[in-house]
Design an enzyme around this catalytic site. Structure first.
Site, PDB file in Angstrom:
ATOM      1  N   ASP A  37      -7.559 -26.333   6.399  1.00  0.00           N
ATOM      2  CA  ASP A  37      -7.581 -26.799   7.787  1.00  0.00           C
ATOM      3  C   ASP A  37      -8.995 -26.865   8.329  1.00  0.00           C
ATOM      4  OD1 ASP A  37      -4.901 -27.024   7.961  1.00  0.00           O
ATOM      5  OD2 ASP A  37      -4.580 -25.102   8.983  1.00  0.00           O
ATOM      6  N   LYS A  59      -5.907 -30.742  11.438  1.00  0.00           N
ATOM      7  CA  LYS A  59      -5.454 -31.537  12.565  1.00  0.00           C
ATOM      8  C   LYS A  59      -6.560 -31.556  13.597  1.00  0.00           C
ATOM      9  CE  LYS A  59      -1.278 -29.524  11.949  1.00  0.00           C
ATOM     10  NZ  LYS A  59      -0.579 -28.426  12.504  1.00  0.00           N
ATOM     11  N   MET A 185      -5.884 -20.797  21.954  1.00  0.00           N
ATOM     12  CA  MET A 185      -5.706 -22.223  22.275  1.00  0.00           C
ATOM     13  C   MET A 185      -5.851 -22.497  23.766  1.00  0.00           C
ATOM     14  SD  MET A 185      -2.666 -23.114  19.584  1.00  0.00           S
ATOM     15  CE  MET A 185      -1.691 -21.618  19.671  1.00  0.00           C
TER      16      MET A 185
END
Ligand code: SAH
Length: 517
Positions: A37, A59, A185
């Site tokens: 990732d 992503k 996040m």
């Protein structure tokens, strides 16, 4: 289906490569396929085999490169093909990493798998900011919460049963559920988070810290209070990835700050040594807090003529030489490889004495199990000549394995003392063909605080790699390992900002630390 197919879900840790686990290193070394990732530090990929298939499954916030379903399917497919697969995920795979979903997909497909936990950013980023998530008398519990999408949450989306994870968050329970709250996040949702926590009874002056790129050299922390954190973080331009710590422990940073308090924290330093030699300098710079970026400016191209090497090694073994002089670590490693390839070892030196131009070269000898008989106090080729002062060299035969186009001072000086020099050319220091590296881009952008040079050829080669454009080098401080390198810098029309007083890698780093404003 082959029986060997196997998937390891491996936590990559938060960024600092030294926080990767020993188990992770072993799984990487055994992997046929590595799926990684964005948040798994690319530096960890060096633990993979050279022939391993490295697949980026990251992503991006803006654009999905691979959907979760595609990733799950790929894991199953590779394992079914009999491959050993490492699924490398930032932090811990089971902390908001969707590792659970990947494990479910593997379990459903009957693929054997294991989970190797990693150091989660939820704990490590605060730790590197000097914030313990628990502390006696201050916090006896902590909770890790996703802040993803909190800012977009509206009454509408709640009514429509949004799949937004925070829609389900029970803010009253979170506000009081633990002493320390760590949000992952959603840095864009700080205002919303703070408002809800205050609304549910957390004091507006509760300390808060937002840590961006935790454990990376570019780690940055904004410290504030619930009332002001959203504005302060926006003003500082904080971006993902970042964790937010809410609670009294955040105040401990004032006393426990360490990672970003080191002498070279926040400094970006260019290392121009060969790929093989760069690591020690990079490591010492990183220890002082710098971000070291390597741009090899020298490529070692071996040019030795086999028959000449054969003859030199044979004459060495038969004690025809009184001295062997090494003027670079490269010469030592290449020469010793030739010795071994001919079935010999360090005993090939017989009675010959060995001189090393400086401590770095002496250390390279030591790695081959050889102790230098002579290392000059002043590290430069002139020092080498001085060191031979008072020794009888009349008629002595000296083997000098070294680079093509090396400086001739040594030969001239020793011959003047009556020695006979057998020069053995082993390699050529060439300019690397790669003109498209990250280091070169960053240099052109002016994003280095310091550029280091450990040899004059590195100076000349870097300028050649810049197509003669000196502007990027005028915008940064130049650090030189010694007077010869410094002369090369000045000869190119540049200024020397830092020079080592001890002409070694450690001396260079010490001088940079001392000169750090
Ligand atoms: N599994 C990961 C978390 C994945 S979710 C872990 O255990 O760390 C991604 C979020 O993790 C980011 O949005 C950010 O909040 C956090 N994160 C991951 N790495 C980080 C880092 N180096 N510094 C700060 N936050 C980080």
């Amino acid at each position: 289906m082959s029986s060997n197919g196997f998937v390891s879900l491996v936590g990559a840790g938060p960024g600092d490569p030294s926080l990767f686990t020993v188990g992770g290193v072993a799984r990487m070394a055994a992997a046929d396929v590595v799926l990684y990732d964005r948040l798994a530090n690319a530096a960890l990929l060096r633990h993979a085999r050279k022939d391993a298939d490295l697949i980026y499954a990251g992503k991006m916030p803006d654009r999905h490169t691979m959907t979760q379903d595609e990733i799950n399917a790929l894991l199953v497919e590779k394992a079914r093909a009999g491959e050993r697969v490492v699924r490398l995920k930032g932090g811990d795979p089971f902390v908001f990493g969707r590792g659970g979903e990947e494990a479910e997909a593997l379990a459903a497909a009957g693929i054997p798998f294991e989970v190797l936990p990693g150091v989660t950013s939820a704990i490590a980023a605060p730790a590197y900011a000097g914030i313990p998530v628990t502390h006696r008398g201050i916090a006896s519990s902590f909770a890790v919460v996703t802040a993803h999408g909190a800012g977009q949450q509206t009454a509408d989306s709640r009514q429509q049963g949004s799949d937004d994870e925070t829609a389900a968050l029970d803010w009253a329970a979170i506000a009081h559920g633990a002493d320390t709250l760590v949000f992952l996040m959603g840095v864009g949702s700080l205002g919303e988070i703070a408002a809800r926590l205050i609304e549910h009874g957390r004091a507006a002056d509760t300390p808060v810290a937002v840590i961006e790129w935790g454990t990376h050299p570019r780690q940055r922390t904004v410290a504030s209070t619930l009332a002001h954190i959203a504005d302060d973080a926006r003003e500082a331009g904080v971006q993902a990835p970042a964790v937010t710590v809410v609670g009294e422990v955040a105040r401990l940073r004032e006393r426990l700050r360490w990672f970003d308090a080191r002498p070279l924290s926040g400094r970006r330093v260019l290392v121009t040594r060969t790929r093989e030699q760069a690591s020690e300098l990079s490591r010492l710079l990183e220890e002082q807090g710098a971000e070291a970026i390597e741009l090899p400016t020298i490529e070692i191209v071996e040019t030795a003529e086999q028959s000449l090497v054969d003859a030199a090694v044979e004459e060495l073994r038969t004690s025809s030489f009184q001295w062997v002089i090494f003027t670079s670590p490269n010469a030592i490693s290449i020469f010793m490889r030739h010795v071994r390839e001919r079935g010999h070892d360090a005993r090939a030196f017989g009675r010959a004495q060995i001189a090393a131009v400086g401590p770095g070269t002496a250390a390279a000898l030591a790695r081959e199990g050889l102790v230098a008989d002579l290392v000059p106090a002043a590290y430069a080729q002139e020092g080498l000549l001085d060191a031979f002062e008072g020794r009888v060299l009349q008629g002595a035969r000296i083997l000098l394995p070294r680079a093509e186009d090396a400086r001739d001072n040594v030969i001239d000086g020793l011959e003047a003392k009556g020695a006979r020099i057998d020069e053995l050319v082993l390699y050529r220091a060439a300019v690397p063909p790669d003109r498209d590296s990250e280091g070169l881009h960053l240099l052109r952008e002016g994003s280095f605080d310091i550029v280091t040079f450990t040899s004059s050829s590195a100076v000349r080669n870097l300028i050649e790699m810049l197509d003669g454009d000196l502007a990027p080098l005028r915008r940064t401080r130049i650090a030189a390992i010694g007077p010869v390198t410094a002369d090369a810098v000045r000869a190119a029309g540049l200024e020397v900002g830092v020079m080592a007083s001890e002409y070694t890698i450690a001396g260079l780093v010490a001088a940079i630390v001392e000169g750090a404003p």
